[in-house]
Design a protein around this motif. Structure first.
Motif, mmCIF file in Angstrom:
data_model
loop_
_atom_site.group_PDB
_atom_site.id
_atom_site.type_symbol
_atom_site.label_atom_id
_atom_site.label_comp_id
_atom_site.label_asym_id
_atom_site.label_seq_id
_atom_site.Cartn_x
_atom_site.Cartn_y
_atom_site.Cartn_z
ATOM 1 N N LEU A 1 48.608 96.317 56.963
ATOM 2 C CA LEU A 1 48.301 96.439 58.389
ATOM 3 C C LEU A 1 47.519 95.224 58.880
ATOM 4 O O LEU A 1 47.877 94.599 59.882
ATOM 5 N N ALA A 2 46.453 94.884 58.175
ATOM 6 C CA ALA A 2 45.573 93.791 58.622
ATOM 7 C C ALA A 2 46.319 92.465 58.722
ATOM 8 O O ALA A 2 46.151 91.726 59.693
ATOM 9 N N THR A 3 47.137 92.157 57.746
ATOM 10 C CA THR A 3 47.805 90.855 57.734
ATOM 11 C C THR A 3 49.052 90.810 58.619
ATOM 12 O O THR A 3 49.665 89.754 58.744
ATOM 13 N N ASN A 4 49.407 91.933 59.232
ATOM 14 C CA ASN A 4 50.505 91.961 60.194
ATOM 15 C C ASN A 4 50.026 92.261 61.606
ATOM 16 O O ASN A 4 50.832 92.328 62.530
ATOM 17 N N LEU A 5 48.720 92.429 61.772
ATOM 18 C CA LEU A 5 48.152 92.751 63.073
ATOM 19 C C LEU A 5 47.949 91.476 63.876
ATOM 20 O O LEU A 5 47.378 90.495 63.390
ATOM 21 N N MET A 6 48.448 91.480 65.111
ATOM 22 C CA MET A 6 48.280 90.333 66.006
ATOM 23 C C MET A 6 47.749 90.809 67.344
ATOM 24 O O MET A 6 48.192 91.832 67.857
ATOM 25 N N MET A 7 46.790 90.067 67.879
ATOM 26 C CA MET A 7 46.242 90.328 69.196
ATOM 27 C C MET A 7 46.269 89.028 69.982
ATOM 28 O O MET A 7 46.241 87.950 69.400
ATOM 29 N N GLN A 8 46.309 89.147 71.288
ATOM 30 C CA GLN A 8 46.240 87.959 72.132
ATOM 31 C C GLN A 8 44.951 88.021 72.927
ATOM 32 O O GLN A 8 44.642 89.031 73.550
ATOM 33 N N LEU A 9 44.201 86.935 72.879
ATOM 34 C CA LEU A 9 42.960 86.788 73.633
ATOM 35 C C LEU A 9 43.199 85.702 74.662
ATOM 36 O O LEU A 9 43.364 84.533 74.316
ATOM 37 N N SER A 10 43.271 86.089 75.920
ATOM 38 C CA SER A 10 43.533 85.137 77.001
ATOM 39 C C SER A 10 42.212 84.529 77.465
ATOM 40 O O SER A 10 41.263 85.254 77.763
ATOM 41 N N VAL A 11 42.162 83.187 77.502
ATOM 42 C CA VAL A 11 40.950 82.474 77.906
ATOM 43 C C VAL A 11 41.255 81.544 79.075
ATOM 44 O O VAL A 11 42.403 81.178 79.304
ATOM 45 N N HIS A 12 40.216 81.167 79.792
ATOM 46 C CA HIS A 12 40.380 80.256 80.924
ATOM 47 C C HIS A 12 40.410 78.793 80.490
ATOM 48 O O HIS A 12 41.002 77.960 81.169
ATOM 49 N N ASP A 13 39.751 78.477 79.357
ATOM 50 C CA ASP A 13 39.628 77.088 78.921
ATOM 51 C C ASP A 13 39.845 77.014 77.412
ATOM 52 O O ASP A 13 38.939 77.338 76.633
ATOM 53 N N ILE A 14 41.029 76.600 76.995
ATOM 54 C CA ILE A 14 41.368 76.555 75.575
ATOM 55 C C ILE A 14 40.527 75.527 74.822
ATOM 56 O O ILE A 14 40.187 75.728 73.658
ATOM 57 N N ASP A 15 40.160 74.438 75.479
ATOM 58 C CA ASP A 15 39.328 73.431 74.815
ATOM 59 C C ASP A 15 37.951 73.999 74.480
ATOM 60 O O ASP A 15 37.433 73.786 73.383
ATOM 61 N N GLU A 16 37.371 74.734 75.418
ATOM 62 C CA GLU A 16 36.077 75.373 75.187
ATOM 63 C C GLU A 16 36.194 76.415 74.075
ATOM 64 O O GLU A 16 35.332 76.497 73.193
ATOM 65 N N ALA A 17 37.271 77.189 74.090
ATOM 66 C CA ALA A 17 37.485 78.202 73.052
ATOM 67 C C ALA A 17 37.634 77.549 71.684
ATOM 68 O O ALA A 17 37.044 78.003 70.697
ATOM 69 N N TYR A 18 38.409 76.465 71.615
ATOM 70 C CA TYR A 18 38.616 75.770 70.343
ATOM 71 C C TYR A 18 37.283 75.210 69.815
ATOM 72 O O TYR A 18 36.987 75.320 68.625
ATOM 73 N N GLU A 19 36.512 74.618 70.701
ATOM 74 C CA GLU A 19 35.209 74.083 70.296
ATOM 75 C C GLU A 19 34.332 75.185 69.713
ATOM 76 O O GLU A 19 33.677 74.996 68.686
ATOM 77 N N HIS A 20 34.330 76.342 70.356
ATOM 78 C CA HIS A 20 33.523 77.455 69.854
ATOM 79 C C HIS A 20 34.051 77.954 68.509
ATOM 80 O O HIS A 20 33.283 78.142 67.565
ATOM 81 N N ILE A 21 35.353 78.173 68.416
ATOM 82 C CA ILE A 21 35.955 78.657 67.170
ATOM 83 C C ILE A 21 35.669 77.694 66.024
ATOM 84 O O ILE A 21 35.285 78.109 64.930
ATOM 85 N N SER A 22 35.820 76.399 66.269
ATOM 86 C CA SER A 22 35.632 75.418 65.195
ATOM 87 C C SER A 22 34.166 75.270 64.790
ATOM 88 O O SER A 22 33.882 74.715 63.725
ATOM 89 N N SER A 23 33.245 75.768 65.596
ATOM 90 C CA SER A 23 31.817 75.686 65.249
ATOM 91 C C SER A 23 31.355 76.865 64.394
ATOM 92 O O SER A 23 30.257 76.841 63.836
ATOM 93 N N ILE A 24 32.181 77.897 64.280
ATOM 94 C CA ILE A 24 31.806 79.087 63.502
ATOM 95 C C ILE A 24 31.882 78.761 62.016
ATOM 96 O O ILE A 24 32.896 78.281 61.533
#
Length: 116
Positions: free
Chosen positions: A56-79
């Motif tokens: 289940l876990a490895t086949n589960l997909m969700m979509q998170l819609s964001v306003h600014d993909i660059d900001e999201a990427y910066e945050h994700i890559s800082s984790i």
């Protein structure tokens, strides 16, 4: 039938690790029970469940819609400190996306849609 919300239950291989990951990702969590935590960001919600099934876990997909993909990427890559992986920003005909695999193998499509 009038529907006003849909909430997914995300399985957690290690409940404590997943709770810390989603907090680091920027969601606010509140315990709904000993085995469920409700996470929210704005008007978006999901449950993290102290339940794990690898298929289940490895086949589960969700979509998170964001306003600014660059900001999201910066945050994700800082984790740091989690067994996660993510892609570079990819451009698609409909917008841009970063694929993010959480600590239990769940896949998030972090998406900025083209405005039309």
């Amino acid at each position: 039938m009038r529907v006003d919300d849909i909430r997914v239950f995300i399985p957690a291989k290690d409940f404590t690790v997943s709770k810390a990951f989603y907090t680091a990702l920027g969601f606010n969590g509140s315990d709904a029970s000993e085995d469920l935590t409700l996470y929210e960001k704005g008007d978006c919600y999901f449950f993290l469940s102290r339940f794990y099934n690898q298929e289940l876990a490895t086949n589960l997909m969700m979509q998170l819609s964001v306003h600014d993909i660059d900001e999201a990427y910066e945050h994700i890559s800082s984790i740091q400190g989690f067994d996660i992986k993510f892609t570079q920003i990819k451009t698609e005909p409909w917008g841009k996306v970063v694929y993010l695999w959480g600590p239990s193998g769940e896949l998030w499509h972090v998406t900025e849609f083209n405005l039309r």
